[in-house]
Design an enzyme around this catalytic site. Structure first.
Site, PDB file in Angstrom:
ATOM      1  N   ASP A 175     -18.272  46.043  93.921  1.00  0.00           N
ATOM      2  CA  ASP A 175     -17.972  46.806  95.143  1.00  0.00           C
ATOM      3  C   ASP A 175     -17.235  45.969  96.179  1.00  0.00           C
ATOM      4  OD1 ASP A 175     -19.947  45.154  96.192  1.00  0.00           O
ATOM      5  OD2 ASP A 175     -21.399  46.755  96.537  1.00  0.00           O
ATOM      6  N   HIS A 220     -21.105  43.262  98.264  1.00  0.00           N
ATOM      7  CA  HIS A 220     -22.388  42.587  98.059  1.00  0.00           C
ATOM      8  C   HIS A 220     -22.223  41.368  97.151  1.00  0.00           C
ATOM      9  CE1 HIS A 220     -23.580  46.703  99.235  1.00  0.00           C
ATOM     10  NE2 HIS A 220     -24.550  46.068  99.874  1.00  0.00           N
ATOM     11  N   SER A 259     -29.072  45.387 103.059  1.00  0.00           N
ATOM     12  CA  SER A 259     -28.905  45.230 101.613  1.00  0.00           C
ATOM     13  C   SER A 259     -28.498  43.821 101.213  1.00  0.00           C
ATOM     14  CB  SER A 259     -27.871  46.232 101.090  1.00  0.00           C
ATOM     15  OG  SER A 259     -26.615  46.052 101.730  1.00  0.00           O
ATOM     16  N   GLY A 306     -29.152  49.610 103.579  1.00  0.00           N
ATOM     17  CA  GLY A 306     -28.659  50.670 104.443  1.00  0.00           C
ATOM     18  C   GLY A 306     -29.027  50.518 105.895  1.00  0.00           C
ATOM     19  N   ASN A 317     -23.897  46.910 108.718  1.00  0.00           N
ATOM     20  CA  ASN A 317     -23.698  48.363 108.596  1.00  0.00           C
ATOM     21  C   ASN A 317     -23.264  48.992 109.916  1.00  0.00           C
ATOM     22  OD1 ASN A 317     -24.337  48.775 105.789  1.00  0.00           O
ATOM     23  ND2 ASN A 317     -26.464  48.330 106.292  1.00  0.00           N
TER      24      ASN A 317
END
Length: 211
Positions: free
Chosen positions: A183, A186, A37, A74, A102
Site C-alpha cells: 500500500d 505501512h 495502525s 484507523g 490519519n
C-alpha cells in the site's frame, strides 16, 4: 567432579545470571506504544509489529521492559484522546505517542489535531508517565499552508510540555518501496526495524532514569 555437583553448579550459575540480567527482571518498565495502525502493526505478522520489534531490541540492549501495544488501526488524534482513560489502566511508566497520521491523510483541521494531542500529553503527564512524542508530516499534496501548519504541531507541543521528540516516526521509511508494504503507507518488517533503530536513542534517556 560428579554429575550431581556439575548439575548443581550449572543451576546456580544459571540462576545467578538471571538475577544479574535486567532483561529478566520481575519488575519491568511498562512502556506503552500508543498510536494508530503504524503502531498496531497493520498487515504484519505477530512478532513483526513496532511494539514487538521494540521489545526485542530493548531486551537485547539489556533493558527490562514490557512493551504494550496500544495501537488502534484507523485512529485519529481525536480517537486516541477518546480512549485515553482506557490506556491509563495499563499504568505505563513510559509512553511513545504516535498519532496524527490519519488526521493529515484526511485533511483534518491542524488546530484540532494540536488540541487533541495537547490533551493526550497532559493526560499522560498528569499520570506521571515519561513521554516520547513522535512527529508526523502532512501529505505534501494538501498545499503549503496546510503542511506548514500541521508539521509544526509536534515540535511546538513537545517544547510546550518539555517532552522528548522524535521528529518523524517514518523517518527514512516513508515513500521507500523496499521498506513498505504494497500500500506504500505501512512499513514492512524491515521498515519497522529501521524505525526502532532510529527511535531507541531518543527513548533510552527515559528508560535509564527510572527510580
Amino acid at each position: 567432579m560428579s554429575r550431581r555437583i556439575v548439575i548443581k553448579t550449572l543451576i546456580l550459575l544459571f540462576s545467578f545470571g538471571i538475577y544479574l540480567n535486567p532483561a529478566a527482571s520481575e519488575n519491568p518498565i511498562k512502556l506503552l506504544a500508543y498510536g494508530d495502525s503504524l503502531t498496531h502493526g497493520y498487515g504484519l505478522e505477530a512478532g513483526d509489529t513496532f511494539p514487538d520489534r521494540l521489545q526485542s531490541a530493548l531486551n537485547e540492549a539489556g533493558y527490562a521492559v514490557e512493551v504494550i501495544n496500544g495501537g488502534n488501526s484507523g485512529d485519529t488524534s481525536a480517537s486516541g484522546l477518546a480512549r485515553l482513560d482506557w490506556a491509563l489502566f495499563d499504568k505505563p511508566e513510559v509512553v511513545i505517542i504516535e498519532l496524527g497520521a490519519n488526521d493529515g491523510l484526511r485533511g483534518l483541521e491542524p488546530s484540532e489535531t494540536r488540541e487533541n494531542l495537547r490533551k493526550i500529553l497532559r493526560g499522560f503527564k498528569d499520570f506521571g508517565a515519561k513521554i516520547l512524542l513522535t512527529g508526523m508530516q502532512a501529505p505534501r499534496n494538501l498545499g503549503e499552508e496546510y503542511v506548514l501548519e500541521f508539521d509544526k504541531i509536534y515540535p511546538e507541543i513537545a517544547q510546550e510540555f518539555n517532552v522528548e521528540l522524535y521528529p518523524f516516526f517514518l523517518d527514512g521509511v516513508a515513500l521507500n518501496p523496499d521498506l513498505n508494504q504494497a500500500d506504500g503507507i505501512h512499513p514492512n518488517r524491515t521498515g519497522v526495524d529501521k524505525i526502532v533503530k532510529g527511535i531507541i536513542p531518543y527513548l533510552e534517556p527515559l528508560l535509564k532514569g527510572r527510580t
